[in-house]
Design a protein around this motif. Structure first.
Motif, PDB file in Angstrom:
ATOM      1  N   UNK A  37       0.813  -1.219   0.000  1.00  0.00           N
ATOM      2  CA  UNK A  37       0.000   0.000   0.000  1.00  0.00           C
ATOM      3  C   UNK A  37       0.847   1.271   0.000  1.00  0.00           C
ATOM      4  N   UNK A  38       2.103   1.192   0.427  1.00  0.00           N
ATOM      5  CA  UNK A  38       2.951   2.385   0.488  1.00  0.00           C
ATOM      6  C   UNK A  38       3.923   2.523  -0.663  1.00  0.00           C
ATOM      7  N   UNK A  39       3.894   1.590  -1.600  1.00  0.00           N
ATOM      8  CA  UNK A  39       4.885   1.604  -2.684  1.00  0.00           C
ATOM      9  C   UNK A  39       4.795   2.839  -3.568  1.00  0.00           C
ATOM     10  N   UNK A  40       3.591   3.333  -3.812  1.00  0.00           N
ATOM     11  CA  UNK A  40       3.440   4.480  -4.707  1.00  0.00           C
ATOM     12  C   UNK A  40       4.056   5.752  -4.128  1.00  0.00           C
ATOM     13  N   UNK A  41       4.275   5.790  -2.815  1.00  0.00           N
ATOM     14  CA  UNK A  41       4.918   6.953  -2.185  1.00  0.00           C
ATOM     15  C   UNK A  41       6.296   6.589  -1.629  1.00  0.00           C
ATOM     16  N   UNK A  42       6.812   5.416  -2.008  1.00  0.00           N
ATOM     17  CA  UNK A  42       8.140   4.962  -1.574  1.00  0.00           C
ATOM     18  C   UNK A  42       8.271   5.007  -0.060  1.00  0.00           C
ATOM     19  N   UNK A  43       7.362   4.337   0.609  1.00  0.00           N
ATOM     20  CA  UNK A  43       7.306   4.301   2.065  1.00  0.00           C
ATOM     21  C   UNK A  43       7.942   3.012   2.570  1.00  0.00           C
ATOM     22  N   UNK A  44       8.777   3.142   3.596  1.00  0.00           N
ATOM     23  CA  UNK A  44       9.424   1.978   4.202  1.00  0.00           C
ATOM     24  C   UNK A  44       9.521   2.217   5.703  1.00  0.00           C
ATOM     25  N   UNK A  45       9.236   1.186   6.473  1.00  0.00           N
ATOM     26  CA  UNK A  45       9.423   1.258   7.921  1.00  0.00           C
ATOM     27  C   UNK A  45      10.618   0.388   8.267  1.00  0.00           C
ATOM     28  N   UNK A  46      11.449   0.864   9.188  1.00  0.00           N
ATOM     29  CA  UNK A  46      12.655   0.134   9.565  1.00  0.00           C
ATOM     30  C   UNK A  46      12.714  -0.051  11.073  1.00  0.00           C
ATOM     31  N   UNK A  47      13.202  -1.202  11.468  1.00  0.00           N
ATOM     32  CA  UNK A  47      13.505  -1.488  12.869  1.00  0.00           C
ATOM     33  C   UNK A  47      14.934  -2.004  12.885  1.00  0.00           C
ATOM     34  N   UNK A  48      15.777  -1.339  13.658  1.00  0.00           N
ATOM     35  CA  UNK A  48      17.176  -1.722  13.800  1.00  0.00           C
ATOM     36  C   UNK A  48      17.409  -2.051  15.261  1.00  0.00           C
ATOM     37  N   UNK A  49      18.036  -3.180  15.518  1.00  0.00           N
ATOM     38  CA  UNK A  49      18.309  -3.566  16.902  1.00  0.00           C
ATOM     39  C   UNK A  49      19.780  -3.903  17.047  1.00  0.00           C
ATOM     40  N   UNK A  50      20.329  -3.496  18.178  1.00  0.00           N
ATOM     41  CA  UNK A  50      21.722  -3.829  18.480  1.00  0.00           C
ATOM     42  C   UNK A  50      21.772  -4.523  19.828  1.00  0.00           C
ATOM     43  N   UNK A  51      22.860  -5.271  20.029  1.00  0.00           N
ATOM     44  CA  UNK A  51      23.090  -5.920  21.309  1.00  0.00           C
ATOM     45  C   UNK A  51      24.165  -5.133  22.030  1.00  0.00           C
ATOM     46  N   UNK A  52      23.790  -4.627  23.197  1.00  0.00           N
ATOM     47  CA  UNK A  52      24.746  -3.858  23.988  1.00  0.00           C
ATOM     48  C   UNK A  52      25.772  -4.786  24.609  1.00  0.00           C
ATOM     49  N   UNK A  53      26.840  -4.208  25.114  1.00  0.00           N
ATOM     50  CA  UNK A  53      27.914  -4.996  25.718  1.00  0.00           C
ATOM     51  C   UNK A  53      27.412  -5.812  26.911  1.00  0.00           C
ATOM     52  N   UNK A  54      26.378  -5.295  27.609  1.00  0.00           N
ATOM     53  CA  UNK A  54      25.824  -6.016  28.759  1.00  0.00           C
ATOM     54  C   UNK A  54      24.851  -7.120  28.344  1.00  0.00           C
ATOM     55  N   UNK A  55      24.668  -7.333  27.020  1.00  0.00           N
ATOM     56  CA  UNK A  55      23.820  -8.395  26.509  1.00  0.00           C
ATOM     57  C   UNK A  55      22.390  -7.983  26.223  1.00  0.00           C
ATOM     58  N   UNK A  56      21.967  -6.821  26.726  1.00  0.00           N
ATOM     59  CA  UNK A  56      20.609  -6.356  26.474  1.00  0.00           C
ATOM     60  C   UNK A  56      20.503  -5.766  25.069  1.00  0.00           C
ATOM     61  N   UNK A  57      19.284  -5.701  24.541  1.00  0.00           N
ATOM     62  CA  UNK A  57      19.051  -5.139  23.213  1.00  0.00           C
ATOM     63  C   UNK A  57      18.576  -3.704  23.320  1.00  0.00           C
ATOM     64  N   UNK A  58      18.898  -2.930  22.285  1.00  0.00           N
ATOM     65  CA  UNK A  58      18.381  -1.578  22.109  1.00  0.00           C
ATOM     66  C   UNK A  58      17.787  -1.527  20.714  1.00  0.00           C
ATOM     67  N   UNK A  59      16.670  -0.815  20.566  1.00  0.00           N
ATOM     68  CA  UNK A  59      15.964  -0.795  19.297  1.00  0.00           C
ATOM     69  C   UNK A  59      15.658   0.631  18.870  1.00  0.00           C
ATOM     70  N   UNK A  60      15.716   0.858  17.571  1.00  0.00           N
ATOM     71  CA  UNK A  60      15.244   2.110  16.990  1.00  0.00           C
ATOM     72  C   UNK A  60      14.274   1.730  15.879  1.00  0.00           C
ATOM     73  N   UNK A  61      13.177   2.439  15.798  1.00  0.00           N
ATOM     74  CA  UNK A  61      12.151   2.183  14.790  1.00  0.00           C
ATOM     75  C   UNK A  61      11.788   3.516  14.151  1.00  0.00           C
ATOM     76  N   UNK A  62      11.641   3.535  12.839  1.00  0.00           N
ATOM     77  CA  UNK A  62      11.274   4.781  12.157  1.00  0.00           C
ATOM     78  C   UNK A  62      10.757   4.479  10.761  1.00  0.00           C
ATOM     79  N   UNK A  63      10.160   5.490  10.169  1.00  0.00           N
ATOM     80  CA  UNK A  63       9.633   5.400   8.811  1.00  0.00           C
ATOM     81  C   UNK A  63      10.452   6.309   7.914  1.00  0.00           C
ATOM     82  N   UNK A  64      10.718   5.859   6.699  1.00  0.00           N
ATOM     83  CA  UNK A  64      11.350   6.717   5.691  1.00  0.00           C
ATOM     84  C   UNK A  64      10.413   6.792   4.496  1.00  0.00           C
ATOM     85  N   UNK A  65      10.381   7.983   3.903  1.00  0.00           N
ATOM     86  CA  UNK A  65       9.545   8.202   2.739  1.00  0.00           C
ATOM     87  C   UNK A  65      10.272   9.142   1.794  1.00  0.00           C
TER      88      UNK A  65
END
Length: 141
Positions: A37-65
């Motif tokens: 449904x978002x292809x005509x406006x070049x819409x993409x949602x991204x979720x990036x997760x990293x593992x911190x040195x202490x083993x816990x995860x951190x996440x960033x989520x955002x939309x690009x258009x």
């Protein structure tokens, strides 16, 4: 941290400023949602997760258009400084549901699991080979 690490670029726009990597941290998983449904406006949602040195995860989520001027613009930025792998999967499932993204269609959903790599440098090499790292920009930093 090497210049390559400090200048982490996920094409087609830099995500390095959103997900800062510190010594001892590694990427965990990257998710890309491209609902039909978002292809005509070049819409993409991204979720990036990293593992911190202490083993816990951190996440960033955002939309690009893609803007009318041809620039990629970020919106709906959400940072979660601490999240479990189980909660991350629940977030991904919810985004799939809410965006009506078909997880079986590689054109709509892509998950890159980087947990198989022992070092951040190996992850960067893989992402470079995958076409998600701009090595030229890293070399000129």
């Amino acid at each position: 941290m090497s210049e390559k690490e400090a200048h982490l670029l996920f094409n087609p726009m830099s995500d390095g400023a959103l997900l800062r990597m510190r010594p001892g941290e590694k990427l965990y998983r990257l998710y890309f949602f491209r609902p039909a449904a978002g292809r005509h406006v070049h819409l993409e949602h991204r979720v990036l997760a990293k593992q911190r040195e202490d083993g816990l995860l951190e996440m960033i989520s955002y939309t690009v258009q893609l803007s009318p001027e041809g620039r990629l613009e970020r919106s709906n930025v959400l940072r979660v400084p601490e999240i479990s792998p189980e909660d991350l999967e629940r977030v991904v499932d919810r985004i799939l549901e809410e965006t009506h993204t078909n997880p079986e269609n590689p054109g709509e959903f892509e998950e890159i699991d980087l947990t198989y790599f022992d070092t951040f440098e190996e992850q960067l090499d893989y992402l470079s080979d995958y076409g998600l790292i701009d090595d030229e920009g890293a070399d000129s930093a």
